[in-house]
Motif scaffolding. Sequence first.
Motif, short mmCIF file in Angstrom:
data_model
loop_
_atom_site.label_atom_id
_atom_site.label_comp_id
_atom_site.label_asym_id
_atom_site.label_seq_id
_atom_site.Cartn_x
_atom_site.Cartn_y
_atom_site.Cartn_z
N VAL A 188 30.38 -60.07 72.30
CA VAL A 188 31.49 -59.38 72.83
C VAL A 188 31.44 -58.92 74.27
CG1 VAL A 188 33.77 -58.03 72.72
CG2 VAL A 188 32.48 -58.91 70.61
N LEU B 244 43.91 -58.36 72.71
CA LEU B 244 42.82 -58.43 71.66
C LEU B 244 41.69 -57.50 72.34
CD1 LEU B 244 41.30 -59.48 69.25
CD2 LEU B 244 40.84 -61.75 70.87
N GLU C 193 44.81 -64.56 68.02
CA GLU C 193 44.41 -64.83 69.59
C GLU C 193 43.41 -65.78 69.85
OE1 GLU C 193 46.40 -63.74 71.97
OE2 GLU C 193 47.49 -61.84 71.27
N THR C 194 42.63 -66.02 69.06
CA THR C 194 41.33 -66.86 69.37
C THR C 194 41.29 -68.20 68.94
OG1 THR C 194 39.99 -65.94 67.50
CG2 THR C 194 40.06 -64.94 69.76
N LEU D 12 39.95 -54.64 70.21
CA LEU D 12 38.38 -54.68 69.98
C LEU D 12 37.81 -53.49 70.58
CD1 LEU D 12 37.32 -58.39 70.15
CD2 LEU D 12 37.65 -57.09 68.09
N ASP E 203 43.17 -55.81 63.27
CA ASP E 203 42.29 -56.26 64.32
C ASP E 203 41.86 -57.79 63.90
OD1 ASP E 203 42.50 -53.82 65.60
OD2 ASP E 203 40.30 -53.38 64.96
N MET F 135 39.19 -63.43 76.29
CA MET F 135 40.17 -62.60 75.54
C MET F 135 41.37 -62.31 76.25
SD MET F 135 37.82 -59.65 73.64
CE MET F 135 36.68 -59.34 75.16
N ILE G 3 34.46 -63.52 74.49
CA ILE G 3 33.65 -63.80 73.55
C ILE G 3 32.86 -64.98 73.35
CG2 ILE G 3 34.10 -63.92 71.00
CD1 ILE G 3 36.95 -62.74 71.57
N PHE H 132 42.72 -61.00 66.00
CA PHE H 132 41.51 -61.84 66.23
C PHE H 132 41.85 -63.20 66.07
CE2 PHE H 132 37.43 -63.86 66.57
CZ PHE H 132 36.74 -62.97 67.54
N LEU I 258 34.58 -66.12 62.69
CA LEU I 258 34.93 -64.62 62.66
C LEU I 258 33.84 -63.94 62.06
CD1 LEU I 258 38.00 -62.84 62.55
CD2 LEU I 258 36.77 -62.98 60.35
#
Length: 174
Positions: A50, A92, A34-35, A96, A27, A88, A57, A31, A42
């Motif tokens: 979230v 993801l 993908e972000t 999450l 995860d 997101m 996010i 994260f 983070l």
Amino acid sequence: DEAEINFWTEDEYWHFISYVDDPEWKDIFLFLWETGVRRGELIALRWENVDFGGSKIRIEATATNKTKKRGQIRTSPKTRRSIRTIDMPDSLRNALLERYKRHQRRDGFSYDFYVFGDIRPLSPTTLKRKHDEYMDKAGVKRITLHGFRHSHASLLIMHGLPDQMIADRLGHTI
């Protein structure tokens, strides 16, 4: 020169992630990929930031240890533009949501809990150690944690997203 190679291609990332055998760490690396958030963003992320319904996010804090106090503290981000809301992707969001369901079962859970931690945030030292461990296991080119940010930006550029959209997502100016 180091900054120029401090990123992974999609193939390199998927090879790396195939060696991450712990869902909690999978995860975390998903994260970052993908972000494109900064390490401190983070670490400082709480469940209250979230929005599963809107698949968004909210980045509004960072973690730092560059203070006179001992240990990590949660503070405002690097710049005013760093405060942002990012979309997101479904992959993801789904990861999450599963993480959220697992964390909800923890004693005393609240929206103030850290997404990557619990009542206390994830340690940056542990994050770096696990990143190094999984890179060694996968035998991939070594990148820094910030290299995930470079990888994300490169991916957005390759997909032809407008410069302003990329800058907004990363909390930058063009």
